[in-house]
Design an enzyme around this catalytic site. Sequence first.
Site, PDB file in Angstrom:
ATOM      1  N   LEU A  18      -6.117   9.860  -3.948  1.00 22.82           N
ATOM      2  CA  LEU A  18      -6.025  11.222  -3.433  1.00 22.82           C
ATOM      3  C   LEU A  18      -6.982  12.187  -4.123  1.00 22.82           C
ATOM      4  CD1 LEU A  18      -2.166  11.584  -2.955  1.00 22.82           C
ATOM      5  CD2 LEU A  18      -3.910  11.099  -1.228  1.00 22.82           C
ATOM      6  N   LEU A  37       3.743  11.263  -0.027  1.00 26.02           N
ATOM      7  CA  LEU A  37       4.527  10.744  -1.147  1.00 26.02           C
ATOM      8  C   LEU A  37       3.606  10.283  -2.263  1.00 26.02           C
ATOM      9  CD1 LEU A  37       7.099   8.629   0.914  1.00 26.02           C
ATOM     10  CD2 LEU A  37       7.483  10.866  -0.138  1.00 26.02           C
ATOM     11  N   GLY A  38       2.336  10.678  -2.203  1.00 29.43           N
ATOM     12  CA  GLY A  38       1.347  10.227  -3.179  1.00 29.43           C
ATOM     13  C   GLY A  38       1.373  11.039  -4.451  1.00 29.43           C
ATOM     14  N   GLY A  39       0.646  10.565  -5.434  1.00 28.48           N
ATOM     15  CA  GLY A  39       0.533  11.265  -6.706  1.00 28.48           C
ATOM     16  C   GLY A  39       1.429  10.658  -7.767  1.00 28.48           C
ATOM     17  N   ILE A  40       1.554  11.358  -8.850  1.00 31.48           N
ATOM     18  CA  ILE A  40       2.396  10.923  -9.971  1.00 31.48           C
ATOM     19  C   ILE A  40       3.769  11.558  -9.797  1.00 31.48           C
ATOM     20  CG2 ILE A  40       2.722  11.117 -12.466  1.00 31.48           C
ATOM     21  CD1 ILE A  40      -0.314  10.860 -12.740  1.00 31.48           C
ATOM     22  N   SER A  41       4.825  10.745  -9.853  1.00 29.33           N
ATOM     23  CA  SER A  41       6.169  11.231  -9.545  1.00 29.33           C
ATOM     24  C   SER A  41       7.080  11.376 -10.763  1.00 29.33           C
ATOM     25  CB  SER A  41       6.832  10.297  -8.527  1.00 29.33           C
ATOM     26  OG  SER A  41       6.998   9.018  -9.101  1.00 29.33           O
ATOM     27  N   TYR A 102       5.067  18.004 -14.395  1.00 35.66           N
ATOM     28  CA  TYR A 102       5.293  17.433 -13.066  1.00 35.66           C
ATOM     29  C   TYR A 102       5.889  18.497 -12.147  1.00 35.66           C
ATOM     30  CZ  TYR A 102       7.559  14.814  -9.360  1.00 35.66           C
ATOM     31  OH  TYR A 102       7.984  14.375  -8.143  1.00 35.66           O
ATOM     32  N   SER A 131      17.492  12.922  -5.931  1.00 36.31           N
ATOM     33  CA  SER A 131      17.478  11.537  -6.429  1.00 36.31           C
ATOM     34  C   SER A 131      17.507  10.608  -5.232  1.00 36.31           C
ATOM     35  CB  SER A 131      18.702  11.281  -7.314  1.00 36.31           C
ATOM     36  OG  SER A 131      18.810  12.253  -8.327  1.00 36.31           O
TER      37      SER A 131
END
Length: 189
Positions: A18, A37-41, A102, A131
Site C-alpha cells: 500500500l 483491511l490493509g496496513g499494520i493492525s 496505531y 474485537s
Amino acid sequence: MADLGEAREGEELVPCDLSDGDAVMRLVEGCDGIVHLGGISVEKSFDLIEVANLRGVYNLYEAARAHGQPRIVFASSNHTIGHHPQTARLDHGAPYRPDGYYGVSKIFGEAVASLYHDKFGQESALVSIGSCTPKPENWRMLATWFSHDDFVALIEAVFRAPVLGCTMVWGASNNDHGWWDNSHAAFLG
C-alpha cells in the site's frame, strides 16, 4: 506482505504494497468497491505504522478518486478511543483518545476519508472495529466482540445503502454489555 494463500473459486488475489502509490493505482482500477483491511493492525514503531497506515491510506484514497470513487469500507479501530473509561457509553461523536501510534494512524485514516468525502464526494464507512474474532475470548470482548458474520453483513449493508456519505460505525455485534451506540448508523439496517 502477508501470504494470501490460494485463490478460491471466483477470487483473484493481487498482493500489493500500500505504500507503493503506482501499485495501489493499478490495484484500484476497475474496482466496484473497496474493503480496506490493509496496513499494520497492532501497535508497532511509528516508522512502520507511518509507511503502512498513513502513506497506504493516502494512496488508497487517491487511487479511488482517480478511478471513479468506488465506495470504501475503511477498517478503523477502537484504539482511536482507547483512553476513554470503559464505563462511558460512546456514540459516533465521542472525541478521539488514542491509546498508541496505531490508534493515531486510524484517526488519520478517518480524517483522510472525511476530507475526500467533503472535497470530492468519496463515500466511506469508517468501521471502528472492536474485537473481530470467531468468538469472545474474555470479559472485555463481551462488550467489543464483532462476529465474522456480522462484519460480512455490515459490509454488504454498506454496499447496498443508496447513500452512505462518510459514516462512522462501531464495529461490534449487538452484545449484551456493549459500550458503543450505533443508532446514528441505523439507516444501514
